[in-house]
Motif scaffolding. Structure first.
Motif, PDB file in Angstrom:
ATOM      1  N   SER A 133     -28.504  46.905 -15.147  1.00  0.00           N
ATOM      2  CA  SER A 133     -28.792  48.232 -14.482  1.00  0.00           C
ATOM      3  C   SER A 133     -27.385  48.891 -13.767  1.00  0.00           C
ATOM      4  N   GLN A 134     -27.686  50.237 -13.484  1.00  0.00           N
ATOM      5  CA  GLN A 134     -26.593  50.802 -12.879  1.00  0.00           C
ATOM      6  C   GLN A 134     -25.971  50.320 -11.667  1.00  0.00           C
ATOM      7  N   GLU A 135     -26.876  49.534 -10.835  1.00  0.00           N
ATOM      8  CA  GLU A 135     -26.625  49.160  -9.521  1.00  0.00           C
ATOM      9  C   GLU A 135     -25.738  47.847  -9.601  1.00  0.00           C
ATOM     10  N   THR A 136     -26.087  46.805 -10.595  1.00  0.00           N
ATOM     11  CA  THR A 136     -25.383  45.756 -11.129  1.00  0.00           C
ATOM     12  C   THR A 136     -24.147  45.890 -11.563  1.00  0.00           C
ATOM     13  N   GLN A 137     -23.946  47.123 -12.510  1.00  0.00           N
ATOM     14  CA  GLN A 137     -22.604  47.440 -13.085  1.00  0.00           C
ATOM     15  C   GLN A 137     -21.768  47.698 -11.983  1.00  0.00           C
ATOM     16  N   GLU A 138     -22.209  48.536 -11.016  1.00  0.00           N
ATOM     17  CA  GLU A 138     -21.306  48.981  -9.897  1.00  0.00           C
ATOM     18  C   GLU A 138     -20.792  47.817  -8.996  1.00  0.00           C
ATOM     19  N   GLN A 139     -21.793  46.947  -8.600  1.00  0.00           N
ATOM     20  CA  GLN A 139     -21.698  45.729  -8.097  1.00  0.00           C
ATOM     21  C   GLN A 139     -20.289  44.942  -8.914  1.00  0.00           C
ATOM     22  N   ASN A 144     -16.987  46.754  -8.342  1.00  0.00           N
ATOM     23  CA  ASN A 144     -16.490  46.516  -6.949  1.00  0.00           C
ATOM     24  C   ASN A 144     -16.097  45.145  -6.841  1.00  0.00           C
TER      25      ASN A 144
END
Length: 123
Positions: free
Chosen positions: A63-69, A72
């Protein structure tokens, strides 16, 4: 003939990078605080492009959220090098640049290893 010193080596390296199509900017031209050694916005955009745009990690259905995590966490690993001894930090930084930053991601209920590439050696 120029003397072989740090300035000469740096000039030759920059000339080689420019010849390869890279654009050089002096540190004085960059919008950043003087103590910042990572350009966070550029780093995140490059890691996202290298790893998640038509790349090997796209098949993991992250997911986009997992990619961002993950991005980071990669940035945090690089920043953490500031707190290590110089030789150890240099060795880790070299490994991150040449091999990628090893991270883990929870996928389908299990932890899986993933290497986020920092440099795009193909392009």
């Amino acid at each position: 003939m120029q003397p072989l010193n740090e300035t000469t080596i740096e000039s030759l390296l920059l000339q080689g990078l420019e010849n390869a199509g890279y654009t050089y900017k002096s540190g004085k031209e960059l919008e950043r605080k003087s103590e910042e050694w990572i350009l966070e916005g550029e780093f995140k955009e490059a890691v996202r492009r290298i790893n998640f745009a038509d790349s090997k990690h796209c098949n993991l259905a992250l997911s986009q959220e997992t990619q961002e995590q993950l991005i980071n966490e990669a940035l945090a690993r690089l920043k953490a090098l500031e707190n290590e001894e110089l030789l150890e930090a240099n060795a880790k930084c070299h490994a991150y640049l040449t091999q990628g930053i090893p991270l883990e991601v929870l996928l389908d209920g299990e932890m899986r290893g993933i290497l986020l590439q920092v440099l795009d050696f193909e392009n």
